[in-house]
Design a protein around this motif. Structure first.
Motif, PDB file in Angstrom:
ATOM      1  N   THR A  69       0.701  -4.921   1.696  1.00 17.11           N
ATOM      2  CA  THR A  69       0.223  -3.667   1.607  1.00 17.11           C
ATOM      3  C   THR A  69      -0.010  -3.062   3.132  1.00 17.11           C
ATOM      4  O   THR A  69      -0.453  -3.958   4.081  1.00 17.11           O
ATOM      5  CB  THR A  69      -1.353  -3.670   1.268  1.00 17.11           C
ATOM      6  OG1 THR A  69      -1.228  -3.985  -0.210  1.00 17.11           O
ATOM      7  CG2 THR A  69      -1.904  -2.167   1.102  1.00 17.11           C
ATOM      8  N   CYS A  70       0.227  -1.730   3.497  1.00 17.75           N
ATOM      9  CA  CYS A  70       0.076  -1.214   4.595  1.00 17.75           C
ATOM     10  C   CYS A  70      -0.742   0.046   4.522  1.00 17.75           C
ATOM     11  O   CYS A  70      -0.765   0.686   3.297  1.00 17.75           O
ATOM     12  CB  CYS A  70       1.534  -0.745   5.167  1.00 17.75           C
ATOM     13  SG  CYS A  70       2.650   0.213   4.421  1.00 17.75           S
ATOM     14  N   SER A  71      -1.158   0.676   5.538  1.00 16.94           N
ATOM     15  CA  SER A  71      -1.728   1.856   5.441  1.00 16.94           C
ATOM     16  C   SER A  71      -1.455   2.934   6.432  1.00 16.94           C
ATOM     17  O   SER A  71      -1.187   2.547   7.645  1.00 16.94           O
ATOM     18  CB  SER A  71      -3.322   1.356   5.709  1.00 16.94           C
ATOM     19  OG  SER A  71      -4.369   2.785   5.819  1.00 16.94           O
ATOM     20  N   ILE A  72      -1.246   3.998   6.113  1.00 16.70           N
ATOM     21  CA  ILE A  72      -1.129   5.293   6.901  1.00 16.70           C
ATOM     22  C   ILE A  72      -1.843   6.420   6.451  1.00 16.70           C
ATOM     23  O   ILE A  72      -1.501   7.299   5.742  1.00 16.70           O
ATOM     24  CB  ILE A  72       0.439   5.664   7.005  1.00 16.70           C
ATOM     25  CG1 ILE A  72       1.401   4.525   7.177  1.00 16.70           C
ATOM     26  CG2 ILE A  72       0.612   6.784   7.890  1.00 16.70           C
ATOM     27  CD1 ILE A  72       2.813   5.002   6.906  1.00 16.70           C
ATOM     28  N   PRO A  73      -3.190   6.344   7.328  1.00 17.15           N
ATOM     29  CA  PRO A  73      -4.171   7.351   6.552  1.00 17.15           C
ATOM     30  C   PRO A  73      -3.703   8.755   6.835  1.00 17.15           C
ATOM     31  O   PRO A  73      -3.978   9.493   5.889  1.00 17.15           O
ATOM     32  CB  PRO A  73      -5.543   7.135   7.460  1.00 17.15           C
ATOM     33  CG  PRO A  73      -5.346   5.760   7.976  1.00 17.15           C
ATOM     34  CD  PRO A  73      -3.584   5.404   8.078  1.00 17.15           C
ATOM     35  N   GLU A 113      -2.963   7.257  -3.876  1.00 19.74           N
ATOM     36  CA  GLU A 113      -4.428   7.610  -3.675  1.00 19.74           C
ATOM     37  C   GLU A 113      -4.225   9.330  -3.982  1.00 19.74           C
ATOM     38  O   GLU A 113      -5.200   9.860  -3.669  1.00 19.74           O
ATOM     39  CB  GLU A 113      -5.021   7.711  -2.432  1.00 19.74           C
ATOM     40  CG  GLU A 113      -5.338   5.974  -2.129  1.00 19.74           C
ATOM     41  CD  GLU A 113      -5.808   5.980  -0.838  1.00 19.74           C
ATOM     42  OE1 GLU A 113      -5.937   6.763   0.000  1.00 19.74           O
ATOM     43  OE2 GLU A 113      -6.452   4.713  -0.324  1.00 19.74           O
ATOM     44  N   LEU A 138       2.492   1.302   0.482  1.00 18.53           N
ATOM     45  CA  LEU A 138       1.892   2.266   1.075  1.00 18.53           C
ATOM     46  C   LEU A 138       0.517   2.351   0.414  1.00 18.53           C
ATOM     47  O   LEU A 138       0.691   2.997  -0.860  1.00 18.53           O
ATOM     48  CB  LEU A 138       2.597   3.603   1.244  1.00 18.53           C
ATOM     49  CG  LEU A 138       1.877   4.571   1.968  1.00 18.53           C
ATOM     50  CD1 LEU A 138       1.446   4.113   3.281  1.00 18.53           C
ATOM     51  CD2 LEU A 138       2.646   5.772   2.143  1.00 18.53           C
ATOM     52  N   LYS A 139      -0.586   2.004   0.851  1.00 18.29           N
ATOM     53  CA  LYS A 139      -1.703   2.181   0.239  1.00 18.29           C
ATOM     54  C   LYS A 139      -2.301   3.722  -0.251  1.00 18.29           C
ATOM     55  O   LYS A 139      -2.490   3.993  -1.388  1.00 18.29           O
ATOM     56  CB  LYS A 139      -2.950   1.672   1.201  1.00 18.29           C
ATOM     57  CG  LYS A 139      -4.289   1.936   0.664  1.00 18.29           C
ATOM     58  CD  LYS A 139      -5.323   1.282   1.739  1.00 18.29           C
ATOM     59  CE  LYS A 139      -7.022   1.573   1.345  1.00 18.29           C
ATOM     60  NZ  LYS A 139      -7.135   2.940   1.844  1.00 18.29           N
ATOM     61  N   GLU A 140      -2.004   4.545   0.847  1.00 11.75           N
ATOM     62  CA  GLU A 140      -2.111   6.084   0.508  1.00 11.75           C
ATOM     63  C   GLU A 140      -1.103   6.658  -0.345  1.00 11.75           C
ATOM     64  O   GLU A 140      -1.325   7.722  -0.950  1.00 11.75           O
ATOM     65  CB  GLU A 140      -2.062   6.557   1.783  1.00 11.75           C
ATOM     66  CG  GLU A 140      -3.341   6.271   2.676  1.00 11.75           C
ATOM     67  CD  GLU A 140      -3.128   5.264   3.503  1.00 11.75           C
ATOM     68  OE1 GLU A 140      -4.155   4.714   4.012  1.00 11.75           O
ATOM     69  OE2 GLU A 140      -2.123   4.546   3.538  1.00 11.75           O
ATOM     70  N   HIS A 183      -0.979  10.105   5.902  1.00 11.57           N
ATOM     71  CA  HIS A 183      -0.115  10.330   4.709  1.00 11.57           C
ATOM     72  C   HIS A 183      -0.896  11.354   3.816  1.00 11.57           C
ATOM     73  O   HIS A 183      -0.201  12.405   3.277  1.00 11.57           O
ATOM     74  CB  HIS A 183       0.307   8.989   4.214  1.00 11.57           C
ATOM     75  CG  HIS A 183       1.037   9.235   2.798  1.00 11.57           C
ATOM     76  ND1 HIS A 183       2.473   9.492   2.794  1.00 11.57           N
ATOM     77  CD2 HIS A 183       0.996   9.297   1.501  1.00 11.57           C
ATOM     78  CE1 HIS A 183       2.995   9.849   1.743  1.00 11.57           C
ATOM     79  NE2 HIS A 183       2.083   9.532   0.952  1.00 11.57           N
ATOM     80  N   THR A 184      -2.062  10.997   3.522  1.00  7.83           N
ATOM     81  CA  THR A 184      -2.890  11.933   2.598  1.00  7.83           C
ATOM     82  C   THR A 184      -3.333  13.220   3.315  1.00  7.83           C
ATOM     83  O   THR A 184      -3.661  14.131   2.461  1.00  7.83           O
ATOM     84  CB  THR A 184      -4.408  11.102   2.252  1.00  7.83           C
ATOM     85  OG1 THR A 184      -5.178  10.709   3.407  1.00  7.83           O
ATOM     86  CG2 THR A 184      -3.905   9.762   1.472  1.00  7.83           C
TER      87      THR A 184
END
Length: 545
Positions: free
Chosen positions: A337-341, A309, A304-306, A343-344
């Motif tokens: 890699t995956c992204s769930i914006p 972060e 998870l990219k986020e 999440h932040t």
């Protein structure tokens, strides 16, 4: 008892009390209707008085079947550097099975054990609360042949992420004296890691199982919400309450999940179709470990990219987690890699959602609206307020939660809480979309290393106020709290050590978090078991990568 009491004025709710009721509610009612409502309220009052004369409906504890021996408060030399709150020996004289035969267990000190004080990390106002019931999870470990050795210290009101807020004193990290175990299941982490017990139970509403597990070098699993009964445990907020295992190995974690999971007939969080003893976690990981080559073939892992972060992301933690996650490819999994914006964005939502419900349920003890066991010998009349003594007994975490809840309630009302929960549902949907492509999401359990504790004397000498003390928790739940609200299973696995920049001679454990689909806890355990078998985490150091 009659449904409507006599209309004799002397038998009715007094005119003065009725006027006070209207004034408190800021309402007016025509004078001609006052007596009618006084009659109706008097009937209600009669019913309430009758109800309070009836015997309470509480499970009884068979003390011949589950005897308690040598209940005592440990002295300064017997606390395992803060790990124990209260000690006792409890066994089942006729266990139902031998799954945990010969194993010792500690219960977090918000879990009811009849006849043993339950502090919840908070200094008692008056006499300490002594439960008359056993939590379902306590009974289940006893029925499996385990010996309960006592109550593990926890942070004040379970509101602390640094292990120096419990009323029983700071809990020392077993790997680095003077450092925090993490919280709020601080004693549970300490006692397993130091070898005082084989297994422990923690509770998790924002990361309180996984964070101490990560900081103490343990496996800590927050089950799918509602998989393990919360019956007989002090709640923080019912929709995020979880109880689960803290162990040295994945095998022990799976074993304890087999013992704990399943419907108990009381907790409305647990679906009836999830039958106790039917889930087969141990068999599931054994089947995976039995595959000699590529045991995780077909598994899709998303980094998870986020999850990396956070503003407090430690470079050593990041290096270890990325290296550990990449190893899943060698075991047959695909890793991308995956992204769930969104999440932040979970932090401000969680910040608003927790205090409003947590104030009512966790601090004021008002669990109305749930179908569950109510521990009535602890419930007190509060009128929605804390006494000064009760407020003072809480540390800054509980005080802040109470004040935040009152502030948000008065300024914004229930619409804000409703909006927050809707947004959390949106975040849950985003995770579920990711799980349409991935079987597991991987990220650091905590973005930073654990930090040093402060003694009471240090706090006084340095005039450490609520802002400074609470700021120590900032960012620590970046990757844990969202999954309490979403309900997905999340496991912290120890993967090595890293050193803080300001103390390079110290090596502190680091955890990697594995998150799965709801009710697919076994997938988390299987992946963790393979990684654990192939790696000796205690030989891995970020400085060597």
């Amino acid at each position: 008892m009659s449904e409507i009491p006599p209309t004799d004025d002397s038998r009715l709710v007094s005119r003065e009390n009725f006027q006070e009721l209207l004034a408190d509610a800021k309402l007016t009612i025509p004078e001609s209707e006052h007596n009618d409502f006084r009659v109706l309220l008097s009937a209600l009052d009669e019913a309430a008085k009758h109800l309070l004369q009836l015997d309470d409906e509480q499970p009884t504890v068979d003390l011949e079947l589950y005897p308690r021996i040598n209940i005592h408060i440990p002295d300064g030399k017997d606390t395992d550097k803060g790990g124990w709150a209260t000690k006792v020996t409890v066994v089942c004289t006729k266990p139902k099975n031998s799954l945990l035969a010969g194993r010792t267990v500690a219960l977090k000190d918000n879990i009811a054990l009849a006849g043993v004080r339950c502090l919840n990390g908070t200094p008692p106002v008056g006499d300490a609360w002594i439960p008359t019931v056993d939590a379902t999870v306590a009974t289940r470990v006893l029925d499996a042949g385990a010996t309960i050795l006592g109550k593990a210290a926890c942070e004040n009101g379970c509101f602390g992420g640094v292990s120096d807020t419990a009323c029983t004193g700071p809990v020392d990290n077993p790997w680095a004296p003077g450092y925090s175990t993490g919280g709020s299941s601080s004693g549970s982490g300490r006692l397993v890691a130091s070898g005082q017990v084989d297994l422990a139970l923690g509770c998790d509403q924002g990361g309180s199982i996984r964070l101490p597990a990560a900081h103490c070098g343990l496996v800590g699993h927050k089950p799918t919400w509602g998989l393990v009964p919360y019956t007989g445990i002090l709640s923080l907020e019912a929709t995020i309450d979880h109880v689960g295992p803290m162990t040295k190995t994945v095998a022990d974690c799976a074993l304890l999940m087999d013992v704990l999971a399943g419907y108990d007939g009381m907790d409305d969080r647990v679906p009836r179709m999830v039958k106790h003893g039917s889930l087969g976690f141990v068999k599931g990981i054994e089947a995976t470990l039995g595959k000699k080559e590529k045991p995780l073939e077909g598994l899709k892992v998303g980094i998870l990219k986020e999850g990396f972060e956070s503003s407090r992301m430690d470079p050593g933690v990041e290096k270890l987690v990325r290296a550990a996650a990449a190893k899943f490819e060698a075991y047959g999994a695909t890793v991308t890699t995956c992204s769930i914006p969104l999440h932040t964005e979970s932090a401000p939502t969680w910040m608003c959602a927790l205090p409003m419900a947590g104030m009512r349920q966790g601090i004021l003890g008002d669990m109305t609206g749930r179908k569950q066991l109510f521990m009535t010998n602890r419930i007190q009349k509060t009128d929605g307020l804390l006494s000064q003594a009760a407020f003072d007994a809480y540390g800054p975490g509980g005080q802040n939660t109470f004040l935040r809840g009152r502030f948000l309630q008065k300024k914004y009302g229930p619409a804000l809480h409703a909006r927050a929960l809707n947004l959390m549902r949106r975040l849950t949907d985003e995770y579920d979309k990711a799980f349409a492509e991935f079987d597991l999401l991987v990220m650091p359990t905590a973005p930073m290393l654990t930090q040093k504790t402060m003694t009471r004397e240090q706090k006084v000498a340095e005039e450490a106020g609520p802002l400074r003390l609470l700021n120590r928790n900032l960012g620590v739940t970046h990757n844990t709290a969202p999954f309490d609200f979403s309900g997905h299973p999340a496991l912290s696995l120890p993967i090595g050590f890293a050193s803080p920049a300001d103390d390079p001679g110290v090596k502190l454990p680091v955890g990697m978090q594995l998150v799965g689909r709801q009710y697919e806890d076994l997938v988390c355990l299987q992946a963790a078991a393979v990684w654990e078998r192939e790696n000796d985490w205690q030989t891995i150091y970020a400085g060597d990568l």
